[in-house]
Scaffold this active site. Structure first.
Site, PDB file in Angstrom:
ATOM      1  N   HIS A 166       0.803  -1.231   0.000  1.00 11.30           N
ATOM      2  CA  HIS A 166       0.000   0.000   0.000  1.00 11.30           C
ATOM      3  C   HIS A 166       0.830   1.273   0.000  1.00 11.30           C
ATOM      4  O   HIS A 166       0.304   2.354  -0.255  1.00 11.30           O
ATOM      5  CB  HIS A 166      -0.922   0.006   1.224  1.00 11.30           C
ATOM      6  CG  HIS A 166      -2.031  -0.989   1.113  1.00 11.30           C
ATOM      7  ND1 HIS A 166      -3.316  -0.649   0.759  1.00 11.30           N
ATOM      8  CD2 HIS A 166      -2.042  -2.335   1.263  1.00 11.30           C
ATOM      9  CE1 HIS A 166      -4.080  -1.734   0.722  1.00 11.30           C
ATOM     10  NE2 HIS A 166      -3.323  -2.776   1.019  1.00 11.30           N
ATOM     11  N   ASP A 195       3.517   9.413  -0.667  1.00 11.99           N
ATOM     12  CA  ASP A 195       2.341   8.620  -0.284  1.00 11.99           C
ATOM     13  C   ASP A 195       2.122   7.536  -1.324  1.00 11.99           C
ATOM     14  O   ASP A 195       2.300   7.792  -2.526  1.00 11.99           O
ATOM     15  CB  ASP A 195       1.099   9.532  -0.235  1.00 11.99           C
ATOM     16  CG  ASP A 195       0.148   9.175   0.902  1.00 11.99           C
ATOM     17  OD1 ASP A 195       0.093   7.993   1.266  1.00 11.99           O
ATOM     18  OD2 ASP A 195      -0.533  10.084   1.402  1.00 11.99           O
TER      19      ASP A 195
HETATM   20  C1  GDG Z   1      -2.150   3.727   3.405  1.00 13.38           C
HETATM   21  C2  GDG Z   1      -1.118   4.423   2.488  1.00 13.38           C
HETATM   22  C3  GDG Z   1      -2.819   4.427   0.665  1.00 13.38           C
HETATM   23  C4  GDG Z   1      -8.586  10.021   8.147  1.00 13.38           C
HETATM   24  N1  GDG Z   1      -9.024  10.712   9.205  1.00 13.38           N
HETATM   25  C5  GDG Z   1     -10.231  10.210   9.523  1.00 13.38           C
HETATM   26  C6  GDG Z   1     -10.530   9.188   8.627  1.00 13.38           C
HETATM   27  N2  GDG Z   1      -9.507   9.089   7.794  1.00 13.38           N
HETATM   28  C7  GDG Z   1      -9.475   8.173   6.650  1.00 13.38           C
HETATM   29  C8  GDG Z   1      -9.546   8.937   5.350  1.00 13.38           C
HETATM   30  C9  GDG Z   1      -8.987   7.911   4.379  1.00 13.38           C
HETATM   31  C10 GDG Z   1      -7.987   7.174   5.252  1.00 13.38           C
HETATM   32  O1  GDG Z   1      -8.293   7.446   6.611  1.00 13.38           O
HETATM   33  C11 GDG Z   1      -6.557   7.628   5.009  1.00 13.38           C
HETATM   34  O2  GDG Z   1      -6.144   7.034   3.829  1.00 13.38           O
HETATM   35  P1  GDG Z   1      -4.834   7.492   3.073  1.00 13.38           P
HETATM   36  O3  GDG Z   1      -4.810   6.815   1.759  1.00 13.38           O
HETATM   37  O4  GDG Z   1      -4.855   8.980   2.947  1.00 13.38           O
HETATM   38  O5  GDG Z   1      -3.594   7.134   4.004  1.00 13.38           O
HETATM   39  P2  GDG Z   1      -3.010   5.926   4.955  1.00 13.38           P
HETATM   40  O6  GDG Z   1      -3.816   5.741   6.169  1.00 13.38           O
HETATM   41  O7  GDG Z   1      -1.580   6.289   5.188  1.00 13.38           O
HETATM   42  O8  GDG Z   1      -3.081   4.596   4.059  1.00 13.38           O
HETATM   43  C12 GDG Z   1      -1.826   5.284   1.456  1.00 13.38           C
HETATM   44  C13 GDG Z   1      -3.722   3.654   1.598  1.00 13.38           C
HETATM   45  O9  GDG Z   1      -2.969   2.899   2.543  1.00 13.38           O
HETATM   46  C14 GDG Z   1      -4.616   2.679   0.827  1.00 13.38           C
HETATM   47  O10 GDG Z   1      -3.862   1.839   0.031  1.00 13.38           O
HETATM   48  O11 GDG Z   1      -3.609   5.302  -0.129  1.00 13.38           O
HETATM   49  O12 GDG Z   1      -0.878   5.831   0.556  1.00 13.38           O
HETATM   50  O13 GDG Z   1      -0.213   5.208   3.260  1.00 13.38           O
HETATM   51  O14 GDG Z   1      -9.977   7.022   3.975  1.00 13.38           O
HETATM   52  O15 GDG Z   1     -10.858   9.324   5.103  1.00 13.38           O
HETATM   53  N3  GDG Z   1     -11.685   8.496   8.661  1.00 13.38           N
HETATM   54  C15 GDG Z   1     -12.589   8.822   9.629  1.00 13.38           C
HETATM   55  N4  GDG Z   1     -12.355   9.810  10.537  1.00 13.38           N
HETATM   56  C16 GDG Z   1     -11.204  10.534  10.521  1.00 13.38           C
HETATM   57  O16 GDG Z   1     -11.025  11.456  11.329  1.00 13.38           O
HETATM   58  N5  GDG Z   1     -13.753   8.169   9.683  1.00 13.38           N
END
Ligand code: GDG
Length: 515
Positions: A155, A364
Site C-alpha cells: 500500500h 504517499d
Molecule cells: C495507506 C497508504 C494508501 C482520516 N481521518 C479520519 C478518517 N480518515 C481516513 C480517510 C482515508 C484514510 O483514513 C486515510 O487514507 P490514506 O490513503 O490517505 O492514508 P493511509 O492511512 O496512510 O493509508 C496510502 C492507503 O494505505 C490505501 O492503500 O492510499 O498511501 O499510506 O480514507 O478518510 N476516517 C474517519 N475519521 C477521521 O477522522 N472516519
C-alpha cells in the site's frame, strides 16, 4: 473458492459502524464484505502469552485474530515495521532506525502468523496478503509447503534500490517477494523500483511484468487503489441537509468564509507541518485573503508510541500556534488543527463545504483523501484539489493543481489559484477527476487484482531462498539456509492448481495509471 485476506491489523466490526482512521482498514472492509471469506491478522491487543486465534463470524466474513506479546509489538510493529520500513519506503533515510532485535522480531511474528494461518487454510483458498508488515509471510507459508495462490499488495511506496539498499539484510527481505504469485503496487514508479531492487539484489530477470528469481516467477503490476465513489458522493450530498453537530457548527462558525481542508493521520509522510507553513505563506503573500478563508486540518493521532510521531504532534501544535498568533484576528482563527477522528459522514460534509482540498504528502502510496475530496464535491459548484506530485494519486489525477510539497511558495500560490478559479474551469477539472476515480473505484481495484491473482501462472514446486548464511540474528535465530523441502499442502491435503475465483470482470479493466 474462498478469499483469505491477511493484514497486520484486523478490527472485528461492531454491529454499528465506528470512525476508523486507517485507509487500509476502510478499503479492505468494503472489499471483503462484498466478496466474503476469511480475514486474519493482529487483534490490536497485547497479552503476556499468545494462544490460538480468536475466530468470530460477522455476516459472510470470518475474522480470525491473534494477539501479540509486548515484546512482539515492540520489535515487529513499532520497531521494524514503523521505525525501519515505514520511513525507508517513504524515502526518509534520516528517520530510518534499524535494529537486529527488531528485525528478528519481525521475522518471528511472520513465522508465527504463517503457522497460525496454516491451521485455518483450505486447499483451494486464494490468499491475499497486505502491506509491509507481512512481506516475508508468503515465504514462510511456502517453506511450510503451502501451494495456494498467494498475492501481496504493497500500500505504500517502494523506493529505488539505492534507498532500499540502505536497509541491512535488504536483499534477504527483497528475495522473499519472489514467494508471491502476484505483487501489486500503487503506481508504475513503484513497480519499476521494486523490479530494480530484485534485479540489483537478487539477480532477478525480467520479462515484461514477470520477474524470475531462481525457478519462481512472480507477476508485478500496478493496481491504483480506489474508494467507494458512489457511497462517498451520496454521503456528501446528504451532508448538505445534515443537522448533526460538527457540520451545523462548522456552517455557523464559518459564515461566508471560505474553507480549505486537510484530512490525514498525524504522520510525517503526510506533510502536515509543511502544509501549515504553506497556508501561513499564502496569508502573508495575499493579505487581502486574511479573515476570508480558514484552514481546517483534521489529524487523528496515529502510532503515538513511536518517538518521531510524538515529535510531529508537538511540532504541529507549535507551528499552528505560532501562525495563529502572528496572523489571526480577535474574530478569526486562520488555522484549526483538530487531533481526533470524525465519522465518515462528518468528513464527507467537511470535504463538501471546502472550496479547496489540500492533499500535500511528502510521499504517499496512493492517498485516498484526494479521491474522497473529489467524490464529495457538488458537481454544479465543485471545489479544487491541490495535490502533491509525490502522492500515488497524482499519477491518475493530473487535473488537480499538482504541487511540490517541499516548495512552500508553490503550495501557497496553488491555494490562491484554487480559491480564484472560475467555476467553468473548476467544473471541467472536476468532471475529468470524477470520471477517473469512478472508473477505478474500490470495486474495480478488488476485481482487477483478484482476476489476475486467480489466473496467475501455475505454481512451481519451489521454496524461495532462505535468509543469507551471513546473517547473524539475535536469540539464536541465525536463519541459516535450509535445503529446499518437498512442498506439502495446508492441513495435509495435497496442493492443487487453482482456477479462477469466480469474480466478475477480467483483468485488469478500466484506465491504467499514468506513470
Ligand atoms: C495507506 C497508504 C494508501 C482520516 N481521518 C479520519 C478518517 N480518515 C481516513 C480517510 C482515508 C484514510 O483514513 C486515510 O487514507 P490514506 O490513503 O490517505 O492514508 P493511509 O492511512 O496512510 O493509508 C496510502 C492507503 O494505505 C490505501 O492503500 O492510499 O498511501 O499510506 O480514507 O478518510 N476516517 C474517519 N475519521 C477521521 O477522522 N472516519
Amino acid at each position: 473458492m474462498r478469499l483469505v485476506i491477511v493484514s497486520n491489523r484486523v478490527t472485528i466490526p461492531e454491529r454499528s459502524e465506528k470512525a476508523a482512521a486507517g485507509g487500509l482498514a476502510v478499503a479492505l472492509r468494503e472489499a471483503l464484505e462484498k466478496q466474503g471469506g476469511l480475514w486474519f491478522g493482529w487483534s490490536g491487543n497485547v497479552r503476556e502469552a499468545t494462544s490460538a486465534p480468536n475466530v468470530v463470524e460477522r455476516g459472510n466474513v470470518t475474522y480470525a485474530v491473534t494477539d501479540l506479546t509486548e515484546a512482539e509489538r515492540q520489535s515487529y510493529y513499532l520497531g521494524f515495521s514503523n521505525r525501519a520500513l515505514w520511513p525507508l519506503m517513504h524515502y526518509r533515510l534520516g528517520l530510518t532506525e534499524f535494529s537486529r532485535t527488531d528485525y528478528a522480531g519481525y521475522l518471528a511474528v511472520n513465522r508465527r502468523f504463517a503457522k497460525a494461518l496454516i491451521g485455518l487454510l483450505r486447499p483451494d483458498d486464494i490468499i491475499w496478503i497486505h502491506d509491509y508488515h507481512l512481506i516475508p509471510l508468503a515465504a514462510e507459508l511456502r517453506r511450510r509447503g503451502v501451494g495456494n495462490r498467494i498475492g501481496y499488495f504493497h500500500h505504500i511506496p517502494w523506493p529505488p534500490a539505492e534507498v532500499f539498499g540502505a536497509l541491512p539484510f535488504a536483499s534477504t527481505l527483497a528475495s522473499t517477494v519472489a514467494a508471491y504469485d502476484l505483487v501489486g503496487l500503487q503506481t508504475q514508479t513503484d513497480v519499476t523500483n521494486l523490479m530494480g531492487c530484485l534485479v540489483a539484489m537478487c539477480g532477478a530477470s525480467i520479462n515484461g511484468s514477470r520477474l524470475r528469481v531462481g525457478r519462481r516467477q512472480t507477476q508485478v503490476q500496478a493496481f491504483p487503489i480506489g474508494i467507494d465513489v458512489e457511497a462517498f458522493r451520496k454521503l456528501a450530498a446528504a451532508s448538505v441537509r445534515s443537522a448533526t453537530t460538527p457540520l451545523k457548527a462548522t456552517r455557523q462558525s464559518l459564515g461566508e468564509r471560505k474553507l480549505v481542508v486537510g484530512v490525514d493521520r498525524l504522520d510525517y509522510s503526510k506533510g502536515i507541518v509543511q502544509r501549515l507553513e504553506a497556508f501561513g505563506q499564502f496569508l502573508r503573500s495575499h493579505p487581502d485573503q486574511r479573515g476570508r478563508v480558514g484552514l481546517l486540518q483534521i489529524a487523528p493521532p496515529s502510532r503515538s508510541d513511536v518517538p518521531e510521531y510524538a515529535e510531529l504532534d508537538r511540532q504541529s501544535d507549535e507551528v499552528a500556534g505560532r501562525l495563529n498568533a502572528a496572523l489571526g484576528e480577535f474574530d478569526w482563527t486562520p488555522i484549526r488543527v483538530v487531533k481526533k477522528a470524525y465519522s465518515r459522514n462528518a468528513l464527507a460534509g467537511f470535504y463538501r463545504r471546502a472550496q479547496v482540498g489540500l492533499v500535500t504528502p511528502m510521499r504517499d502510496g496512493m492517498n485516498l483523501v484526494a479521491k474522497e475530496y473529489v467524490a464529495a464535491q457538488d458537481p454544479a459548484d465543485p471545489g479544487v484539489l491541490v495535490l502533491s506530485r509525490f502522492a500515488g494519486a497524482a499519477h491518475q489525477m493530473g487535473e488537480a493543481l499538482i504541487v511540490n510539497p517541499f516548495d512552500t511558495h508553490e503550495v501557497a500560490e496553488a491555494i490562491r489559484t484554487a480559491l480564484a478559479m472560475p467555476k467553468s474551469e473548476r467544473v471541467r477539472r472536476f468532471e475529468k477527476l470524477y470520471d477517473t476515480i469512478a472508473a477505478t473505484d474500490i470495486g474495480w481495484w478488488t476485481r482487477s487484482y483478484l482476476a489476475v491473482l486467480s489466473g496467475a501462472a501455475p505454481l512451481e514446486p519451489e521454496i524461495v531462498p532462505g535468509p543469507d548464511k551471513s546473517v547473524k540474528l539475535p536469540q539464536g535465530r541465525s536463519g541459516s539456509r535450509k535445503p529446499p523441502q518437498k512442498p506439502r499442502s495446508a492441513g495435509g491435503v495435497p496442493a492443487r492448481k487453482l482456477g479462477p475465483v469466480g469474480l466478475r470482470g477480467s483483468a485488469p479493466a478500466g484506465p491504467q495509471p499514468r506513470s
